[in-house]
Design an enzyme around this catalytic site. Structure first.
Site, PDB file in Angstrom:
ATOM      1  N   SER A 102     -50.143 -27.375  28.655  1.00 21.49           N
ATOM      2  CA  SER A 102     -49.974 -28.300  29.784  1.00 21.49           C
ATOM      3  C   SER A 102     -48.620 -28.189  30.488  1.00 21.49           C
ATOM      4  O   SER A 102     -48.405 -28.854  31.498  1.00 21.49           O
ATOM      5  CB  SER A 102     -50.166 -29.735  29.306  1.00 21.49           C
ATOM      6  OG  SER A 102     -51.429 -29.860  28.726  1.00 21.49           O
ATOM      7  N   GLU A 120       0.794  -1.223   0.000  1.00 22.63           N
ATOM      8  CA  GLU A 120       0.000   0.000   0.000  1.00 22.63           C
ATOM      9  C   GLU A 120       0.833   1.284   0.000  1.00 22.63           C
ATOM     10  O   GLU A 120       0.363   2.321  -0.441  1.00 22.63           O
ATOM     11  CB  GLU A 120      -0.936   0.007   1.217  1.00 22.63           C
ATOM     12  CG  GLU A 120      -2.057  -1.022   1.153  1.00 22.63           C
ATOM     13  CD  GLU A 120      -3.062  -0.723   0.043  1.00 22.63           C
ATOM     14  OE1 GLU A 120      -3.388   0.469  -0.163  1.00 22.63           O
ATOM     15  OE2 GLU A 120      -3.514  -1.678  -0.626  1.00 22.63           O
TER      16      GLU A 120
END
Lengths: 200, 773
Positions: B469, B189
């Site tokens: 239940s 870079e």
């Protein structure tokens, strides 16, 4: 168990006294060895204690027949006196030892953390629950001390050595909360077990 | 002497020229002055802005660490799986932390150092041996010393990043970064980074030349400093003005800040990927995000890949544009080899390797959105949002990756299977689940829907549905707390009932099978989940005592209506896990926690979450209720589970089904795990599943997969187990043909002997007397 507990502000002196009781108790446990039978008996942890009854029962339609049984209380000497006598694994023993050192050095918080790790490994070992109850006393958490000691009692499944220790912690916790009557009751319970043990 | 002026410069004397020149000079001076002022302003701005850069440091969230010790029920294959999950690398030698050597009956591990909440743990080299029972021994390598316990570093499972920007990062220091990374970054870079003054003319020419030669853009001309300026302070706009400002700011920044500071800032700032709303910033997080391991363990080919994607992480997405990224990575590797940063052998080895990116979107982090969501909620009341997103806090949770993986596998496999079996539209059936520890109230796994990576609606917490239940055990428990009136053998009437409601309406419940079963023992009514018997029982003990039982178990939002006996209570799977864990822990309630400890970014403890224990339900009646819930599986509605659960182990649980089969529930436990499963539809339409045909299928296989320990059926001190004659419900002895062994609270056990018993045969008058007494 927890219903009707009297909660009051903690008195530092009382907490210190309670901590002393618990510390004395634990150190006593740690130094007492030598039950000859203990090695041959599957030990601590509810799982290894002699079951009161064959697990599971016969149910209509399930077919098997189990003769009715009566519960014979196991001989107290068969119970492990300390965690070292029990079937606790090396990891738990190592953490327990470090926790004792931390407690002795006045670092209850660290002891609590180490015992937490031990409890995750053997979650139904009543000795660990009892030791956590002791550190809760050090940490001035009397309510927690009592509940952890009670849980240890449940998991002790009749081990009188553990139960006596737990009742002493419960007595100290109640004393720390200012519940003198409750403390006396718990102490009596502890003394009765101790007497029964010495008579055994 | 008067000098004769040269006619050549006569035009200079022209007033026009003179004034023009003066004007120009003034203009240039003003221009210079303005430019100087501009630069001074820009300089101040650069300095102020850079000094004010406060890195967004999202809190890092960790799973529970794996403890390895002799006796642990873990085989080497499972341990390897755990190491792989943590990004440990298998090889022939230990080359540093995060590596291991697999062998037939052992694993040699070089564990990573890690700062836990209760202290730092150093790197250790340990040999782990295992046999059929599990881990058999641990030994410190290079010595004969055995080791009691090895705690592996915990998995990073996510972070709490700001929702507005999605900015996420794991901060790194330049001194801790492997030198190959900045070397490679600069090589690709910004070749002249250490010699230019912020802008590089050589760089511009080199880039132009390289791009021309390649025929397309391979190199950028911006220096690292310029890129940092752009990322930190400027927009992405490609305008001349922005380029101009960027260049000057770069020059100015270099006057105030050292090269290494700039490089370090860049390493932490650069954008390296996107994961839904989350933006991956910096190499520290990128390493976790793509390779699931810390930066200092990256290999040359992995470093090359990260540097390769700096150019444009959306275009060069390693999970999508594999070929493109591979090409560019290999180009970077070539540059590294040409520069002598890696040896020719290393180069040859590296270019052979695949990208090696951790699978699935999210990779190592953000894998468990439903769990991290729960963590976030539990933290919300304690910390400001900004502290969580910006201060780099470290949050240690209770998540058990093995349990989470098992739960995810079940939900993602079984829900679509159930859906197919009913020929439902694809994607219409949903499922959610929670697994907790029995003791300690630890939430071990949470799945909020069949798409387990989706960070949206969390059904495990937010979907409140009637529990059907699943509510029944709490009515039975309330009854069993009255040993003078009820025991497991007490006959209940399963006959129709009309209940007048305060609204004036009449409620006439029905059984699921629309049958009437008459008188049957209390435990059987629960095992078979009979509604009519349950409503009779509930009305007998009262609505408010049942509500109190729910509150004692950990849920107090229960309406004061009789239909609560059949589960007209809206709860989430997590709520259900709370109340069932109180049952599983023998009546000791522990508020469910997903967090163990919170530390500052420097490792200072902020809070520790020791669990709180409260004895809220009496142990004896809880034992009796659990015994009946064991029968649910042994011979009741959940009998199917025995076909998948390990033989010889005892579990307790309850099925739940709601009206028109909208919700299918199962909740149950052994001695170490509580698991709750819900199956239903988001539009709340009927699914066609009962609890037993839907959720139970997932639960049973889940408990099997978890190798969940069975209940230790040891009665507490206040419970006696007696042989009972099932016909009369009275005490049995050897004289009776069939005997049920059943627990009773001491004082609540039947005193009389059954007609079949020898006892009563020898003294029949006595038995008759007792009956008619």
């Amino acid at each position: 168990m927890s219903t009707g507990k009297t909660r009051s502000k903690l008195a530092p002196g009382r907490v210190a006294a309670a901590a002393l009781v618990a510390a004395a108790l634990l150190s006593a446990c740690a130094t007492e060895h030598g039950l000859s039978e203990s090695s041959s008996v599957p030990a601590a942890g509810a799982a290894e204690l002699p079951p009161a009854m064959a697990p599971g029962g016969v149910i209509p339609g399930a077919g098997t027949l189990i003769p009715p049984n009566t519960v014979t209380p196991p001989i107290s000497k068969n119970y492990p006196k300390t965690i070292q006598d029990s079937s606790a694994g090396p990891a738990v023993l190592s953490l327990y030892r470090k926790a004792q050192d931390a407690r002795a050095a006045g670092n209850a918080e660290q002891a609590d953390e180490l015992l937490e790790r031990a409890r995750r490994i053997e979650s139904h070992n009543p000795f660990i629950w009892q030791a956590i109850a002791g550190t809760k006393l050090d940490l001035h958490q009397a309510d927690q001390a009592e509940d952890f000691a009670a849980r240890s009692n449940d998991l002790a499944r009749g081990n009188p050595y553990i139960e006596a220790g737990n009742w002493r912690i419960i007595a100290a916790a109640r004393q720390a909360r200012g519940d003198t009557g409750g403390a006396l009751q718990a102490q009596t319970q502890a003394d009765n077990i101790a007497r029964a043990l010495s008579a055994d | 002497m008067v000098r004769k002026k040269s006619p050549r410069f006569a035009w200079l004397r022209s007033p026009l020229v003179v004034w023009t020149l003066i004007g120009l000079a003034v203009a240039v001076s003003i221009g210079l002055l303005l430019f100087t002022l501009y630069l001074v302003g820009l300089d101040g701005e650069v300095r102020a802005k850079f000094a004010a850069v406060r890195w967004v440091l999202p809190a890092q969230v960790y799973a529970a660490p794996l403890e390895v010790y002799p006796g642990a029920a873990l085989n080497l294959e499972q341990l390897r799986h755990e190491l792989d999950r943590l990004g440990y690398r298998a090889g022939d030698e230990l080359v540093g932390p995060g590596t291991y050597i697999p062998a037939k009956d052992s694993l040699r591990i070089d564990s990573r150092a890690f700062a836990f909440w209760d202290g730092a743990q150093p790197e250790q080299r340990v040999e782990v041996r295992a046999d059929a029972q599990g881990i058999s021994a641990l030994r410190l390598m290079g010595s004969d010393q055995s080791l009691d316990l090895l705690r592996l570093d915990p998995m990073l499972i996510g972070s709490i990043y700001p929702s507005h920007s999605g900015e996420d990062r794991v901060m790194v220091k330049l001194s801790e970064v492997p030198p190959l990374l900045p070397q490679t970054l600069l090589l690709v870079e910004d070749h002249d980074f250490y010699s230019h003054g912020g802008v590089s003319l050589r760089g511009i020419f080199r880039a132009a030349f390289a791009n021309m030669r390649a025929g397309h853009s391979v190199q950028g001309a911006s220096t690292i400093t310029q890129q940092l300026i752009k990322n930190l302070f400027l927009t992405n706009a490609r305008t001349v003005k922005r380029k101009f400002t960027e260049a000057w700011m770069a020059v100015l920044l270099e006057r105030h800040v050292s090269k290494n500071e700039i490089l370090e800032a860049y390493l932490n700032e650069v954008n390296l990927g996107q994961d839904g709303p989350r933006a991956v910033h910096g190499f520290g997080l990128a390493s976790q995000f793509y390779f699931n391991k810390p930066l200092n363990e990256l290999q040359p080919h992995e470093i090359a890949m990260l540097v390769a994607i700096v150019k444009g992480p959306s275009q060069y997405n390693p999970r999508r544009a594999v070929k493109l990224v591979l090409e560019r990575r290999n180009m970077v590797l070539k540059m590294m080899a040409d520069a002598g940063d890696i040896t020719p052998d290393e180069y040859q080895d590296a270019i052979q390797r695949p990208l090696g990116v951790a699978s699935g979107p999210g990779g190592g982090a953000a894998r468990f959105p439903a769990f991290v969501d729960l963590v976030r909620r539990q933290l919300a009341g304690l910390y400001q949002e900004q502290d969580l997103t910006n201060e780099g806090m470290r949050i240690f949770t209770t998540l058990d990756p093995r349990v989470q993986e098992a739960l995810e596998n079940r939900i993602t496999n079984d829900v679509p299977e159930l859906e197919k079996s009913r020929r439902m539209a694809e994607g219409s059936l949903q499922g959610a689940g929670v697994v907790t520890s029995v003791e300690g109230g630890e939430v071990l796994a949470v799945v909020g829907g069949r798409d387990t990576r989706y960070a949206g609606f969390n059904r495990a917490i937010d979907e409140r549905r009637p529990i059907g239940s699943l509510a029944k055990p709490f009515t039975y428990l309330t009854a069993l707390e009255q040993p003078g009136r009820f025991n497991l053998q007490t006959p209940l009437d399963d006959v129709p009932i009309d209940v007048p409601l305060p609204t004036g309406q009449i409620w006439s419940p029905k059984n699921y099978d629309r049958q009437i079963h008459g008188a049957l023992p209390l435990y059987m009514a629960l095992a078979k989940s009979y509604n009519l018997a349950t409503v009779h029982l509930g009305l007998d003990v009262g609505i408010n005592p049942v509500r109190k039982t729910f509150a004692a178990a950990g849920f107090d939002d229960v309406p004061e209506v009789p239909s609560i006996f059949l589960g007209a209570i809206d709860m989430s799977p997590l709520d259900v896990a709370q109340i069932y864990s109180t049952l599983a822990a023998s009546g000791y309630r522990t508020p469910l926690l997903a967090i163990r400890a919170v530390l500052t970014k420097d490792g200072q403890p902020l809070s520790r979450y020791a669990f709180k224990l409260e004895h809220t339900l009496p142990e004896g009646p809880v034992y009796l209720t659990t015994w009946a819930m064991r029968k649910v599986i042994e011979l009741g509605t959940a009998h199917w589970a025995t076909s998948v659960l390990p033989a010889g182990r005892v579990y307790a649980g309850k099925t739940g089904t709601t009206e028109d089969l909208r919700d299918s529930w199962f909740s149950g436990f052994g001695s170490d795990r509580v698991a709750v499963i819900w199956v239903g539809r988001d539009d709340n339409k009927p699914t066609g599943f009962e609890g037993a045909t839907g959720a139970l299928r997932i639960w049973g296989k889940l408990m099997r997969d978890l190798d969940a320990k069975g209940i230790e059926p040891l009665p507490p001190a206040d419970v006696a187990e007696l042989g009972i004659d099932p016909v009369s419900g009275l005490r049995a002895d050897e004289g009776c043909g069939e005997i049920v062994v059943m627990p009773f609270l001491r004082g609540g056990e039947p005193q009389q002997y059954a007609p079949c018993s020898n006892q009563s045969k020898s003294a029949p008058s006595n038995w008759l007397q007792n009956i008619f007494k």
